[in-house]
Design a protein around this motif. Structure first.
Motif, PDB file in Angstrom:
ATOM      1  N   HIS A 110       0.821  -1.193   0.000  1.00  0.00           N
ATOM      2  CA  HIS A 110       0.000   0.000   0.000  1.00  0.00           C
ATOM      3  C   HIS A 110       0.862   1.254   0.000  1.00  0.00           C
ATOM      4  N   TYR A 111       0.648   2.123  -0.966  1.00  0.00           N
ATOM      5  CA  TYR A 111       1.282   3.432  -0.924  1.00  0.00           C
ATOM      6  C   TYR A 111       0.386   4.438  -1.636  1.00  0.00           C
ATOM      7  N   VAL A 112       0.535   5.719  -1.273  1.00  0.00           N
ATOM      8  CA  VAL A 112      -0.432   6.723  -1.650  1.00  0.00           C
ATOM      9  C   VAL A 112       0.241   7.915  -2.305  1.00  0.00           C
ATOM     10  N   ASP A 113      -0.362   8.428  -3.368  1.00  0.00           N
ATOM     11  CA  ASP A 113       0.031   9.716  -3.931  1.00  0.00           C
ATOM     12  C   ASP A 113      -1.237  10.353  -4.477  1.00  0.00           C
ATOM     13  N   TYR A 114      -2.135  10.696  -3.562  1.00  0.00           N
ATOM     14  CA  TYR A 114      -3.415  11.260  -3.973  1.00  0.00           C
ATOM     15  C   TYR A 114      -3.249  12.618  -4.613  1.00  0.00           C
ATOM     16  N   TRP A 115      -4.205  12.926  -5.474  1.00  0.00           N
ATOM     17  CA  TRP A 115      -4.330  14.252  -6.081  1.00  0.00           C
ATOM     18  C   TRP A 115      -3.179  14.585  -7.021  1.00  0.00           C
ATOM     19  N   SER A 116      -2.500  13.582  -7.565  1.00  0.00           N
ATOM     20  CA  SER A 116      -1.493  13.800  -8.596  1.00  0.00           C
ATOM     21  C   SER A 116      -1.963  13.111  -9.875  1.00  0.00           C
ATOM     22  N   ARG A 117      -1.887  13.817 -11.008  1.00  0.00           N
ATOM     23  CA  ARG A 117      -2.310  13.217 -12.263  1.00  0.00           C
ATOM     24  C   ARG A 117      -1.172  12.368 -12.826  1.00  0.00           C
ATOM     25  N   TYR A 118      -1.476  11.092 -13.046  1.00  0.00           N
ATOM     26  CA  TYR A 118      -0.510  10.131 -13.571  1.00  0.00           C
ATOM     27  C   TYR A 118      -1.014   9.554 -14.889  1.00  0.00           C
ATOM     28  N   GLN A 119      -0.099   8.991 -15.656  1.00  0.00           N
ATOM     29  CA  GLN A 119      -0.446   8.252 -16.859  1.00  0.00           C
ATOM     30  C   GLN A 119       0.292   6.925 -16.865  1.00  0.00           C
ATOM     31  N   GLY A 120      -0.288   5.926 -17.537  1.00  0.00           N
ATOM     32  CA  GLY A 120       0.357   4.621 -17.653  1.00  0.00           C
ATOM     33  C   GLY A 120      -0.135   3.907 -18.892  1.00  0.00           C
ATOM     34  N   GLU A 121       0.729   3.097 -19.481  1.00  0.00           N
ATOM     35  CA  GLU A 121       0.361   2.360 -20.695  1.00  0.00           C
ATOM     36  C   GLU A 121      -0.311   1.039 -20.323  1.00  0.00           C
ATOM     37  N   VAL A 122      -1.438   0.766 -20.948  1.00  0.00           N
ATOM     38  CA  VAL A 122      -2.157  -0.483 -20.739  1.00  0.00           C
ATOM     39  C   VAL A 122      -2.423  -1.135 -22.087  1.00  0.00           C
ATOM     40  N   SER A 123      -2.751  -2.432 -22.059  1.00  0.00           N
ATOM     41  CA  SER A 123      -3.017  -3.178 -23.290  1.00  0.00           C
ATOM     42  C   SER A 123      -4.442  -3.712 -23.274  1.00  0.00           C
ATOM     43  N   LEU A 124      -5.062  -3.728 -24.434  1.00  0.00           N
ATOM     44  CA  LEU A 124      -6.389  -4.307 -24.586  1.00  0.00           C
ATOM     45  C   LEU A 124      -6.270  -5.826 -24.614  1.00  0.00           C
ATOM     46  N   VAL A 125      -7.057  -6.503 -23.785  1.00  0.00           N
ATOM     47  CA  VAL A 125      -7.029  -7.965 -23.719  1.00  0.00           C
ATOM     48  C   VAL A 125      -8.140  -8.564 -24.578  1.00  0.00           C
ATOM     49  N   GLU A 126      -9.385  -8.193 -24.305  1.00  0.00           N
ATOM     50  CA  GLU A 126     -10.504  -8.711 -25.090  1.00  0.00           C
ATOM     51  C   GLU A 126     -11.767  -7.920 -24.784  1.00  0.00           C
ATOM     52  N   ILE A 127     -12.807  -8.130 -25.602  1.00  0.00           N
ATOM     53  CA  ILE A 127     -14.071  -7.407 -25.427  1.00  0.00           C
ATOM     54  C   ILE A 127     -15.267  -8.349 -25.367  1.00  0.00           C
ATOM     55  N   ASN A 128     -15.028  -9.661 -25.354  1.00  0.00           N
ATOM     56  CA  ASN A 128     -16.136 -10.597 -25.527  1.00  0.00           C
ATOM     57  C   ASN A 128     -16.446 -11.492 -24.327  1.00  0.00           C
ATOM     58  N   SER A 129     -15.820 -11.304 -23.192  1.00  0.00           N
ATOM     59  CA  SER A 129     -16.103 -12.183 -22.056  1.00  0.00           C
ATOM     60  C   SER A 129     -17.453 -11.854 -21.437  1.00  0.00           C
ATOM     61  N   ALA A 130     -17.945 -12.784 -20.629  1.00  0.00           N
ATOM     62  CA  ALA A 130     -19.229 -12.571 -19.963  1.00  0.00           C
ATOM     63  C   ALA A 130     -19.196 -11.346 -19.061  1.00  0.00           C
ATOM     64  N   TRP A 131     -18.034 -11.038 -18.496  1.00  0.00           N
ATOM     65  CA  TRP A 131     -17.918  -9.879 -17.608  1.00  0.00           C
ATOM     66  C   TRP A 131     -18.065  -8.559 -18.350  1.00  0.00           C
ATOM     67  N   ASN A 132     -17.943  -8.573 -19.670  1.00  0.00           N
ATOM     68  CA  ASN A 132     -18.082  -7.340 -20.441  1.00  0.00           C
ATOM     69  C   ASN A 132     -19.530  -7.028 -20.789  1.00  0.00           C
ATOM     70  N   GLY A 133     -20.430  -7.929 -20.415  1.00  0.00           N
ATOM     71  CA  GLY A 133     -21.834  -7.683 -20.680  1.00  0.00           C
ATOM     72  C   GLY A 133     -22.149  -7.696 -22.160  1.00  0.00           C
ATOM     73  N   ASP A 134     -23.206  -7.003 -22.528  1.00  0.00           N
ATOM     74  CA  ASP A 134     -23.663  -6.977 -23.915  1.00  0.00           C
ATOM     75  C   ASP A 134     -22.890  -5.915 -24.690  1.00  0.00           C
ATOM     76  N   GLY A 135     -21.545  -6.125 -24.804  1.00  0.00           N
ATOM     77  CA  GLY A 135     -20.704  -5.211 -25.539  1.00  0.00           C
ATOM     78  C   GLY A 135     -20.423  -3.902 -24.843  1.00  0.00           C
ATOM     79  N   GLN A 136     -20.708  -3.808 -23.539  1.00  0.00           N
ATOM     80  CA  GLN A 136     -20.510  -2.545 -22.832  1.00  0.00           C
ATOM     81  C   GLN A 136     -19.097  -2.377 -22.294  1.00  0.00           C
ATOM     82  N   GLY A 137     -18.424  -3.477 -22.006  1.00  0.00           N
ATOM     83  CA  GLY A 137     -17.127  -3.390 -21.350  1.00  0.00           C
ATOM     84  C   GLY A 137     -15.993  -3.930 -22.197  1.00  0.00           C
TER      85      GLY A 137
END
Length: 283
Positions: free
Chosen positions: A186-213
């Protein structure tokens, strides 16, 4: 000064909002300070009810001088839109020593931050229809909020073109937000704007609902992502690569801050039928 203990407690309490082992995700992990890279991304503070002085924190993206895009759960609770909503665009937000409790915090926000009106998607209902969450909202401003740049909406089904074959090499994105930098350890740096690179995994799992996630990587992990989201980021943008195109907004996560993130897609008719009419809004 504001107690960070309270904000950490709020993050811990949010862990109790379990939806099939998922929780709302409220900042960028394994990222770097954003500086002036995304001046159209702001910190959102909101008071859900007049009956309580509790203040919670999210992130949003200005689409026009009068309209900010964010998550539905940053705009409404229990079917009632926020009582008050404020926004700041400082990359590193600080508060004076006179801010010592909830009441003085609200007084400071009223005096120094930009006030707006929160509007949730009409079908957002606190995740009652999960995994179809309708987790998108906007904040409307009565006075012009001028930024050097603004976010843009994507083409419909943009993410669907980035999950197969050679197109996967283009499936990297930039998540931007304010808040907690890590949960375990656990560590904190509240109220600072950060950026980070992420990758798309998939859009079709049950957890994504009817194309919403859409599922994105969080932390380096097997998805080779270089960032992720955590408590303090909800409603923040997931930009396509280094553009201003907002393909999704931060919504919820599995094993918060270290697992995968399930973000609400903005490249859908469900999202854009709600958002686009507000782009012409002027008070």
């Amino acid at each position: 000064m504001i107690s960070r203990k309270k904000l950490v407690l709020a993050a811990i309490l949010a862990l109790a909002l379990v939806l099939a082992s998922a929780v709302l995700v409220y900042a960028i992990t394994w990222g770097e300070p954003d500086g002036d890279d995304h001046p159209h991304v702001g910190q959102v503070a909101f008071q859900p009810s007049a009956d309580s002085n509790d203040v919670y924190w999210c992130t949003g993206t200005m689409l026009t001088e009068y309209v900010m895009l964010t998550a539905g759960h940053c705009t409404s609770e229990g079917g009632v839109p926020n009582y008050k909503t404020w926004v700041s665009f400082d990359p590193q937000i600080t508060f004076p020593d006179t801010v010592v409790d909830d009441e003085s915090l609200i007084e400071y926000l009223d005096a120094h931050w930009v006030s707006g009106t929160a509007v949730p998607h009409p079908e957002y209902d606190d995740f009652a229809e999960w995994p179809n969450t309708y987790d998108v909202g906007v904040i409307l401003f009565e006075e012009e909020v001028t930024r050097p740049t603004y976010g843009q909406l994507p083409d419909i089904d943009r993410l669907a073109t980035l999950v197969k074959g050679q197109a996967r090499k283009d499936g990297w994105f930039t998540a931007v937000g304010y808040g907690l930098q890590g949960l375990v350890p656990h560590y904190v740096d509240y109220w600072s704007r950060y950026q980070g690179e992420v990758s798309l995994v998939e859009i079709n799992s049950a957890w994504n609902g009817d194309g919403q996630g859409a599922k994105f990587t969080n932390n380096p992990g097997k998805g080779n992502g270089k960032g992720g989201t955590c408590f303090g980021d909800s409603g923040g943008p997931v930009f396509f690569q280094d553009t201003n195109i907002v393909t999704a907004v931060v919504s919820w996560g599995v094993t918060p801050c270290i697992g995968v993130d399930m973000q609400f897609r903005i490249d859908t008719a469900i999202a854009q039928n709600f958002v686009r009419p507000y782009l012409s809004y002027q008070p």
